[in-house]
Design an enzyme around this catalytic site. Sequence first.
Site, PDB file in Angstrom:
ATOM      1  N   GLU A 144       0.940  -1.233  -0.150  1.00  0.00           N
ATOM      2  CA  GLU A 144      -0.542   0.266  -0.256  1.00  0.00           C
ATOM      3  C   GLU A 144       0.780   1.025  -0.256  1.00  0.00           C
ATOM      4  OE1 GLU A 144      -3.627   1.670   3.022  1.00  0.00           O
ATOM      5  OE2 GLU A 144      -2.145   0.266   3.343  1.00  0.00           O
ATOM      6  N   LYS A 157      -9.209   3.027  -2.399  1.00  0.00           N
ATOM      7  CA  LYS A 157      -9.612   2.867  -1.644  1.00  0.00           C
ATOM      8  C   LYS A 157     -10.974   2.963  -1.111  1.00  0.00           C
ATOM      9  CE  LYS A 157      -7.508   1.099   2.822  1.00  0.00           C
ATOM     10  NZ  LYS A 157      -6.224   1.249   3.985  1.00  0.00           N
ATOM     11  N   CYS A 211      -5.666  -2.988   1.635  1.00  0.00           N
ATOM     12  CA  CYS A 211      -5.413  -3.688   3.520  1.00  0.00           C
ATOM     13  C   CYS A 211      -6.751  -3.808   4.118  1.00  0.00           C
ATOM     14  CB  CYS A 211      -4.887  -2.098   3.976  1.00  0.00           C
ATOM     15  SG  CYS A 211      -4.172  -2.714   5.621  1.00  0.00           S
ATOM     16  N   SER A 251      21.570  -0.372  33.765  1.00  0.00           N
ATOM     17  CA  SER A 251      21.144  -0.323  35.212  1.00  0.00           C
ATOM     18  C   SER A 251      21.326  -1.935  35.925  1.00  0.00           C
ATOM     19  CB  SER A 251      19.475  -0.068  35.688  1.00  0.00           C
ATOM     20  OG  SER A 251      18.517  -0.719  34.869  1.00  0.00           O
TER      21      SER A 251
END
Length: 705
Positions: free
Chosen positions: A45, A114, A175, A357
């Site tokens: 896309e 789309k 999509c 850490s």
Amino acid sequence: MVHLIRVATCALNQWALDFENNLRRIKQSIHDAKKEGATLRVGPELEITGYGCLDHFLENEVYENSWDSLYSILTDESLHGIVIDVGLPLLHRNCRYNARAIILNGKILCFRPKLYLANDGNFREMRFFTPWKKPRHVEQYFLPPRIQEHQGCRQVPIGDVVLSTIDTCLAAETCEELFTPNSPHIEMGLNGVEIFTNSSGSHHSLRKLDQRIALISEATRKNGGVYLYSNQIGCDGDRLYYDGCAMIFVNGDLVGQSSQFSLNEVEVIVATVDLEEVRAARCAPSRGQQAVQSLEYQRIEVDFCLSNDDDNLLSSPTPSRPPRYHLPEEEIALGPACWLWDFLRRSRAAGFQLPLSGGIDSCATATIVYSMCRLAVDAAKEGNQQVIADMRRIAAYSTELPETAEALCNQILHTVYLGMEAQSSRETRQRAHDLAARIGAYHKDVNIDTMFHSTKDILTQATGFTPKFKVYGGSNTQNLALQNIQARSRMVLTYYFAQQMCEVRQRPGGGSLLVLGSSNVDECLRGYLTKYDCSSADINPIGSISKVDLVRFITWSVKNFDMPVLEDFIHAIPTAELEPITSDYVQSDEADMGFTYKELSKFGVLRKVNKLGPYGCFLRLLGEWSNESTPREIADKVKRFFHFYGINRHKQTVATPAYHSESYSPDDHRFDLRPFVYPPAFESWSFKKIDERVEALEKKASKTT
């Protein structure tokens, strides 16, 4: 009887607005598809621009540049002889569309905009684009002058169309349309479409690939058909990692799948499919009844044959195969690692700086960087030219390419343990040292007591007041203020190291380092972090990953990365080490927060995924926690969670951009949009309803005893 065709789909590592390189990757994928004998190629896309351009899609220049790229594809004769489905943004009648151009032999056959736009979670397509008017609607698109001259006509169709070739019928959906209840492929299939293409811009989320595969599989299982799914792969400029997995399905069965996580810029999947299998799958009379009642699509006749009779004599259909899934621990090892590599090479930084850490969060970040180095070294050994070129620039301390992950890690990752004499334990200091040594990181161990006391004394000099830690008789406010001095000092020093370490090591060409953060999603949700401490960084690979999943990832890494040094991190009690250690007190994260990490994950899912407020969470947990807690205990925990969530929400407005992977991420910038000043939680109507419910339950319980 066989009717074989070769089809191709691909995963491309596109980068937002990188028009020239995006075009190069598109052309490479088409050439690769042609070499494999494919006559149809599908791409991701918006592949011409890259999916993640965001508000740049509002700029006309983006559309003009897209036409430049499309014109280059149209005029490149080496791309002829194959149907090309390419994604781009398109202006039509002053409206912006997320569209696909279907091309053959240098001519545009049609544009397919789309229909249904993605507009939830991380997606904001309605902000930039207009959805196409309605299914099956078609009109004419007026081409720009130079395209008219090349095309030999002024207009081409734009709309929800299907294409009829000499031997089959194909159509496109994009999509989000696959994920809608009434997907276009349903009506298209009933109208005789045999090949469906889907261009996608789908990002990675933990444990979600099976849902995507199930949807694509079901798209052709009941109705028959060939389904080609294409997706972007990699980081194209923001928090998302697009996780590839280009796939080809035939009648619901998978016949081709590309990598989900990879440093390859172009991956093309090709399969041989038999259209007679599709036609045989559609023989049911009940399907025929629905097909004759379906609405008709406008068809564009294409004088091209996808099949080749000569190939049919020697070929056979590609056999089906099971899908490839990664364990969640593997997803954490691979997804953020690939995202970091793209971010590092594209930002042109010299490497990373990480405050280590000795706890499991920074340990996980360091291990992900080590995983990234493993992937890069393996890709270079396999001959990946882009990785080799990037590695030559990044690994500047040697003229030869690093041959091991540890050697590359030594050039890229710089770690520093920023301790305090009274607060920092020997165990955390040693764990940080041992981990850095195992992965090859360039490590330093320093104490920050001087900076802490200098800052603390400024207030005393100005006011005469000397704050104390709680263990020495100070108030909670004093205790927190002194902890925050340490936390914020570490952030300042980490950035100082990041700016200077390349000069300290005399790196050829100099450079500066990206600072990595290590706050996890649960602590962000609870607000258990200091604003502008080491959670503030340039990027954070674990900011959307739960503590529970991080522990699983480190446990998995012990064996799979051959790192027994990680065992000590797994069994250590999580602690910030911001308060002095005494004979009867050691600071604990879960004790400070008032929640276990498992409980925080549960609240995160209820709040975001299940969309529940305080009262809704309470009602849900009454059923789930009834065997281990009383209604009042559950109510107390719910109220404390939403209280701390509300008063700390402001911290998310400045949270470090983090790799997105978890469905309940509190990322305020894009994914989880909420206020950051809330009414007092304990005065809220929801809390009053909880109290009323608890009293009613307790009253009922007292009558039955």
